[in-house]
Design a protein around this motif. Structure first.
Motif, short mmCIF file in Angstrom:
data_model
loop_
_atom_site.label_atom_id
_atom_site.label_comp_id
_atom_site.label_asym_id
_atom_site.label_seq_id
_atom_site.Cartn_x
_atom_site.Cartn_y
_atom_site.Cartn_z
N LYS A 184 41.05 30.01 30.53
CA LYS A 184 42.11 30.94 30.93
C LYS A 184 41.67 32.36 30.59
CE LYS A 184 45.08 27.72 32.06
NZ LYS A 184 45.32 27.42 33.43
N PHE A 185 41.98 33.27 31.47
CA PHE A 185 41.69 34.68 31.25
C PHE A 185 42.99 35.45 31.12
CE2 PHE A 185 38.09 33.09 33.84
CZ PHE A 185 37.06 33.35 32.95
N SER A 186 42.95 36.54 30.37
CA SER A 186 44.12 37.41 30.28
C SER A 186 44.32 38.09 31.63
CB SER A 186 43.91 38.47 29.19
OG SER A 186 42.92 39.41 29.60
N THR A 220 41.36 38.87 34.25
CA THR A 220 41.49 38.35 35.62
C THR A 220 41.40 39.50 36.63
OG1 THR A 220 42.81 36.45 34.91
CG2 THR A 220 42.97 37.09 37.23
N GLY A 221 42.09 40.58 36.35
CA GLY A 221 42.05 41.74 37.24
C GLY A 221 40.66 42.30 37.41
N ARG A 222 39.93 42.43 36.30
CA ARG A 222 38.56 42.96 36.37
C ARG A 222 37.64 42.00 37.14
NH1 ARG A 222 39.71 44.65 31.13
NH2 ARG A 222 38.79 42.79 30.22
N ILE A 223 37.76 40.71 36.85
CA ILE A 223 36.89 39.73 37.51
C ILE A 223 37.20 39.67 39.00
CG2 ILE A 223 36.23 37.30 37.63
CD1 ILE A 223 36.88 37.16 34.57
N VAL A 224 38.47 39.64 39.36
CA VAL A 224 38.87 39.61 40.77
C VAL A 224 38.33 40.84 41.49
CG1 VAL A 224 40.87 39.84 42.30
CG2 VAL A 224 40.85 38.07 40.53
N LYS A 244 35.73 40.76 44.65
CA LYS A 244 36.00 41.45 45.91
C LYS A 244 34.88 42.43 46.25
CE LYS A 244 40.22 42.89 46.58
NZ LYS A 244 41.55 43.47 46.35
N LYS A 245 34.40 43.17 45.24
CA LYS A 245 33.31 44.13 45.43
C LYS A 245 32.04 43.40 45.85
CE LYS A 245 30.87 47.88 43.00
NZ LYS A 245 29.82 47.86 43.94
N TYR A 246 31.76 42.27 45.22
CA TYR A 246 30.57 41.49 45.56
C TYR A 246 30.62 41.05 47.02
CZ TYR A 246 27.14 37.76 45.76
OH TYR A 246 26.09 36.97 46.13
N LEU A 264 37.87 32.49 41.61
CA LEU A 264 37.67 32.56 40.17
C LEU A 264 38.13 31.27 39.50
CD1 LEU A 264 37.11 33.91 37.43
CD2 LEU A 264 39.36 35.02 37.64
N ASP A 265 39.31 30.79 39.86
CA ASP A 265 39.82 29.54 39.29
C ASP A 265 38.89 28.37 39.60
OD1 ASP A 265 42.02 30.86 38.26
OD2 ASP A 265 43.35 30.28 39.90
N PHE A 266 38.38 28.34 40.82
CA PHE A 266 37.46 27.27 41.22
C PHE A 266 36.20 27.29 40.35
CE2 PHE A 266 33.67 26.11 43.66
CZ PHE A 266 33.92 24.77 43.88
N PHE A 267 35.58 28.48 40.23
CA PHE A 267 34.35 28.58 39.44
C PHE A 267 34.61 28.30 37.96
CE2 PHE A 267 32.48 31.31 42.92
CZ PHE A 267 31.56 30.35 43.30
#
Length: 81
Positions: free
Chosen positions: A5-7, A11-15, A19-21, A39-42
């Motif tokens: 679980k991410f805070s 989550t916002g930073r990773i998402v 999206k940028k990638y 993200l949840d899948f990975f």
């Protein structure tokens, strides 16, 4: 092991990075919902492998340092006559 679980901030930073990638590397725009789903899948599918690798790396460092401490303790031993 519990689910990864991410805070909200993490989550916002990773998402945002996902999206940028997609834009930079794949020339494809995805929305926040799709990026969060990815993200949840990975996290579910490959997260445990990364987690286990981290534990393995930590175990190796711990073992090396414990061995080092063992040598330092041996150096403190006094000769017995």
């Amino acid at each position: 092991m519990s689910d990864i679980k991410f805070s909200k901030d993490e989550t916002g930073r990773i998402v945002s990075n996902i999206k940028k990638y997609f834009i930079d590397e794949l020339d494809h725009e995805i929305g926040g919902f799709d990026a969060e789903f990815l993200l949840d899948f990975f996290a579910r599918e490959i997260g445990p492998s990364f987690y286990n690798r981290g534990l393995s790396d930590a175990r190796l460092v711990f073992t090396e340092k414990a061995e080092e401490v063992g040598y330092l303790i041996e150096e403190l031993e006094k000769p017995i006559s």
